[in-house]
Structures are given as C-alpha cells and as structure tokens.
Design a protein around this motif. Structure first.
Motif, PDB file in Angstrom:
ATOM      1  N   VAL A  92      16.609   1.784   0.806  1.00  0.00           N
ATOM      2  CA  VAL A  92      15.454   0.921   1.081  1.00  0.00           C
ATOM      3  C   VAL A  92      15.906  -0.478   1.485  1.00  0.00           C
ATOM      4  CG1 VAL A  92      13.451  -0.194   0.023  1.00  0.00           C
ATOM      5  CG2 VAL A  92      13.904   2.227  -0.394  1.00  0.00           C
ATOM      6  N   ILE A 121      11.513  -2.188   8.205  1.00  0.00           N
ATOM      7  CA  ILE A 121      10.193  -1.966   7.617  1.00  0.00           C
ATOM      8  C   ILE A 121       9.355  -3.225   7.709  1.00  0.00           C
ATOM      9  CG2 ILE A 121       8.971  -1.444   5.472  1.00  0.00           C
ATOM     10  CD1 ILE A 121      11.326   0.341   4.693  1.00  0.00           C
ATOM     11  N   MET A 163       6.234  -2.620  10.332  1.00  0.00           N
ATOM     12  CA  MET A 163       5.074  -2.111   9.618  1.00  0.00           C
ATOM     13  C   MET A 163       4.231  -3.202   8.986  1.00  0.00           C
ATOM     14  SD  MET A 163       7.016   1.130   7.808  1.00  0.00           S
ATOM     15  CE  MET A 163       5.543   1.726   7.000  1.00  0.00           C
ATOM     16  N   MET A 194       3.179   4.639   0.718  1.00  0.00           N
ATOM     17  CA  MET A 194       2.831   4.590   2.132  1.00  0.00           C
ATOM     18  C   MET A 194       1.336   4.444   2.363  1.00  0.00           C
ATOM     19  SD  MET A 194       5.359   4.568   4.199  1.00  0.00           S
ATOM     20  CE  MET A 194       4.451   5.018   5.691  1.00  0.00           C
ATOM     21  N   ILE A 213       3.372   4.497  13.310  1.00  0.00           N
ATOM     22  CA  ILE A 213       4.170   3.269  13.340  1.00  0.00           C
ATOM     23  C   ILE A 213       4.379   2.751  14.763  1.00  0.00           C
ATOM     24  CG2 ILE A 213       6.429   2.279  12.803  1.00  0.00           C
ATOM     25  CD1 ILE A 213       6.507   4.075  10.331  1.00  0.00           C
TER      26      ILE A 213
END
Length: 249
Positions: free
Chosen positions: A55, A62, A66, A136, A176
């Motif tokens: 992560v 990310i 996002m 998510m 995305i």
C-alpha cells in the motif's frame, strides 16, 4: 619511531586482551532465510507487513488517480500559465497546496473507509476480502459522483465489459481511468474560464501599446502587474479555492 611504538603497543594490547574485550561486547546478529512458523500469528503478521508495504508503494498513484488531486494540480497550473508567472508559485508549493486540499476534500471519505475497512481488519473482525470491499466502497462512491456517464461508457466499450445493471457491477479497473479522464476534462474547462479575464488584459495592453506606437515594448511588461493586481484585489485565491472545493460537493 614514536608512532611505530604506539602501534606496536596497541597491537600487543589487542592480541592479549582482544578475546576478553570481544566477550564483553554484544553485537547484533541478522539472519536471512526461511524457517518453519510454529505459530499461525507469525504468518498473519508477515502478510500484514507485506500488505502495508504494498500500500505504501502504491500510495502516490492512489492519491493522484483516485482523489481530487488531479483536478486541483491541473487548475493551479493553468492559473500560473494564465497569469504569465512561470515560476511563481513554485511547483513544490502548488503540489503541497493541492495535497493538503486533497486531504481536506477527501477527509469524510478517508474517515469512512478507515472506520469501515481499516480498523475492523486490524482488529480481526473482518476478513481481508471484506476489508478491501469496505475500503473501496467510499472511494468508488466519490469517483462515481465525479465521473461522466460518457467517459464510463467509453471505457466499458474499450474493456469489452458487459453493460452493468448497477454501479456495483462496474469494475474498478474501468471506473478509475474513467474518473481520471473526467477530472482532466473538468480541470480543462475550469482552466478555460480562468484564462478569459487574463486574456482580456493581455489584449487591452497590446492594443494600448500598439496605439501608442511602442512596438518594441513587450505587452507582458504592462499586463503582468495589472493581472497580479486584479487577482489580488478580487481575492482570487479565496475565490478559486472556494470554487474548487465546492465543485466536489
């Protein structure tokens, strides 16, 4: 000779008392390899560490792809280009401002995914798959709210995905890129609106200089102070940032 004598003396001390000195000093040891885990918790902890490192590796992507960061940084870049100040504000400042505004805008979303996905998983209340879905879900809701239907349809066709019945059926790999494309379009529209008043000032400055016969004087020399003064008088930063934050509502 004196230095040579000191060297011989230190060598003698080391050879005589070296074993005792080494016995009194505890050195750390590092073992690299595989071993059989007797406790299942050791495997779980190792997997958690791998997931955390993964992560952290993907965190920049990310954050950019996002969240609201994409729209913010593009609009701020358009503003700098429209004003004609190439290096002011600096890139580091614009990125930092965009980053903190992203945390401000995405605060409720981050709080929801932390409460519903991250914390229950760390407490061992839900499985890894359930934690991923719960994490998510808020991000997907945010992206759906900002994504145009036309962009979503485009990537559904490009990915040869069957027409989904509900939003839950839309894969994240389709959502995305559609969200990023919509954010770029929105940022360019906002940038066009930002350019208009500064373009008027440039045209007026060029017309005045041409009418006065001052052909050799660059229009930017006259228009740049006027654009900065106009932006300051109307409190441009507050207007722009306020409009940007409200655009994600």
């Amino acid at each position: 000779m004196k230095n040579k004598g000191h060297f011989l003396f230190l060598s003698f001390i080391f050879l005589t008392f070296g074993s005792q000195l080494m016995a009194q000093v505890t050195l750390p040891s590092v073992n690299l390899g595989f071993k059989t885990a007797e406790n299942p918790n050791e495997i779980v902890n190792a997997i958690k560490i791998v997931l955390v490192l993964t992560v952290l590796t993907l965190a920049p992507a990310i954050l950019i792809m996002m969240t609201s960061f994409t729209r913010l940084i593009i609009v701020f870049s358009f503003l700098r280009q429209a004003m004609g100040v190439q290096q002011m504000p600096p890139n580091q400042l614009l990125v930092g401002l965009s980053l903190f505004l992203t945390f401000f805008i995405m605060g409720p979303t981050f709080e929801e995914l932390n409460q519903k996905g991250v914390q229950p998983f760390l407490a061992g209340k839900i499985s890894q798959e359930k934690a991923l879905d719960e994490t998510m879900a808020p991000l997907r809701r945010f992206m759906f709210h900002q994504t145009r239907d036309s962009d979503l349809s485009l990537f559904l066709k490009l990915g040869k995905v069957n027409q989904p019945r509900t939003r839950a059926d839309v894969p994240s790999l389709v959502l995305i890129p559609a969200f990023v494309l919509s954010e770029i379009k929105t940022a360019f529209q906002i940038g066009f609106i930002i350019f208009l008043p500064f373009l008027v000032i440039d045209i007026v400055a060029s017309s005045v200089l041409m009418a006065m016969g001052m052909m050799m004087l660059p229009p930017i020399v006259i228009s740049l102070p006027l654009k900065i003064m106009l932006f300051v008088l109307v409190d441009g930063w507050a207007l722009l940032i306020g409009s940007m934050v409200k655009s994600f509502g």
